[in-house]
Design an enzyme around this catalytic site. Structure first.
Site, PDB file in Angstrom:
ATOM      1  N   CYS A  88       0.703  -1.003   0.163  1.00 20.70           N
ATOM      2  CA  CYS A  88       0.027   0.017   0.191  1.00 20.70           C
ATOM      3  C   CYS A  88       0.817   1.266  -0.017  1.00 20.70           C
ATOM      4  O   CYS A  88       1.920   1.080   0.648  1.00 20.70           O
ATOM      5  CB  CYS A  88      -0.890   0.086   1.370  1.00 20.70           C
ATOM      6  SG  CYS A  88      -1.730   1.283   1.507  1.00 20.70           S
ATOM      7  N   HIS A 130      -9.053  -3.816  -2.039  1.00 23.40           N
ATOM      8  CA  HIS A 130      -8.098  -3.256  -1.255  1.00 23.40           C
ATOM      9  C   HIS A 130      -8.501  -1.410  -1.236  1.00 23.40           C
ATOM     10  O   HIS A 130      -8.503  -0.743  -0.470  1.00 23.40           O
ATOM     11  CB  HIS A 130      -6.690  -3.167  -1.809  1.00 23.40           C
ATOM     12  CG  HIS A 130      -5.650  -2.461  -1.201  1.00 23.40           C
ATOM     13  ND1 HIS A 130      -4.781  -3.023  -0.349  1.00 23.40           N
ATOM     14  CD2 HIS A 130      -5.454  -1.163  -0.865  1.00 23.40           C
ATOM     15  CE1 HIS A 130      -3.913  -2.228   0.235  1.00 23.40           C
ATOM     16  NE2 HIS A 130      -4.190  -0.970  -0.251  1.00 23.40           N
ATOM     17  N   GLU A 131      -8.619  -1.068  -2.509  1.00 22.99           N
ATOM     18  CA  GLU A 131      -9.063   0.414  -2.920  1.00 22.99           C
ATOM     19  C   GLU A 131     -10.245   0.767  -2.168  1.00 22.99           C
ATOM     20  O   GLU A 131     -10.491   1.952  -1.593  1.00 22.99           O
ATOM     21  CB  GLU A 131      -9.099   0.883  -4.327  1.00 22.99           C
ATOM     22  CG  GLU A 131      -7.468   0.685  -4.739  1.00 22.99           C
ATOM     23  CD  GLU A 131      -6.311   1.088  -4.112  1.00 22.99           C
ATOM     24  OE1 GLU A 131      -6.426   2.082  -3.531  1.00 22.99           O
ATOM     25  OE2 GLU A 131      -5.411   0.422  -4.206  1.00 22.99           O
ATOM     26  N   HIS A 134     -10.223   1.559   1.404  1.00 24.72           N
ATOM     27  CA  HIS A 134      -9.665   2.783   1.826  1.00 24.72           C
ATOM     28  C   HIS A 134     -10.623   3.984   1.822  1.00 24.72           C
ATOM     29  O   HIS A 134     -10.689   4.813   2.808  1.00 24.72           O
ATOM     30  CB  HIS A 134      -8.834   3.190   0.566  1.00 24.72           C
ATOM     31  CG  HIS A 134      -7.303   2.902   0.881  1.00 24.72           C
ATOM     32  ND1 HIS A 134      -6.590   3.383   1.921  1.00 24.72           N
ATOM     33  CD2 HIS A 134      -6.384   2.106   0.149  1.00 24.72           C
ATOM     34  CE1 HIS A 134      -5.276   2.726   1.818  1.00 24.72           C
ATOM     35  NE2 HIS A 134      -5.088   2.181   0.634  1.00 24.72           N
TER      36      HIS A 134
HETATM   37 CO    CO Z   1      -3.541   1.043   0.024  1.00 21.99          CO
END
Ligand code: CO
Length: 163
Positions: A88, A130-131, A134
């Site tokens: 990341c 993953h994004e 966020h």
């Molecule tokens: Co990330």
């Protein structure tokens, strides 16, 4: 276009609740351009708004030359969980093995405001997940075991002191 400053953990911007985007205008276009520039400058394959201090539901992904602009993305299904190694941009130099879905159903708008719905398989599904995490304030460090988390926090604090 400009490269924006990356918020590195434990920057509180990474936990800020994000707002939906409702206007698909030039300002959004410029923000998206900056996101690309910033992501490429950091050698990443994905970047989300909170990582550049923008608390909006926006992320960009470039995986194997396929580019995606995700606006207001929602994942409706996640399955086929595997252990994969993820990095990341907000955790420079850190790679962790985490459980991640290799199949998702997702809907989002592109930068023109067109609604896109698709099913994604393989590592790209992990990148999307993953994004989108966020945008919900969820980070790589939240997905590892408590023991590993403690170790990583110490390591990052030590790294921050050295700077
Ligand atoms: Co990330």
């Amino acid at each position: 276009m400009s490269v924006r400053k990356i918020c590195v953990y434990p920057d509180p911007a990474l936990r800020e609740p994000t707002k939906e985007i409702d206007s698909f205008d030039d300002e959004l276009g410029m923000l998206v351009c900056d996101m690309w520039e910033t992501m490429y400058a950091s050698d990443g394959i994905g970047l989300a708004g909170p990582q550049v201090g923008v608390a909006k539901k926006l992320a960009v992904i470039d995986y194997n030359g396929e580019k995606y602009v995700l606006i207001n993305p929602v994942i409706s299904e996640k399955d086929n969980f595997k252990i994969v190694e993820e990095g990341c941009i907000s955790f420079p130099g850190i790679y962790e093995k985490v459980e991640s879905p290799e199949h998702i159903k997702v809907s989002y708008c592109n930068e023109k405001g067109e609604l896109i719905e698709k099913e994604i398989d393989g590592f790209l599904a992990c990148v999307f997940s993953h994004e989108i995490d966020h945008l919900n304030g969820k980070l790589l460090i939240d997905r590892i075991s408590p023991l590993k988390r403690q170790f990583l926090k110490k390591k990052l604090a030590k790294k921050a002191k050295e700077k």
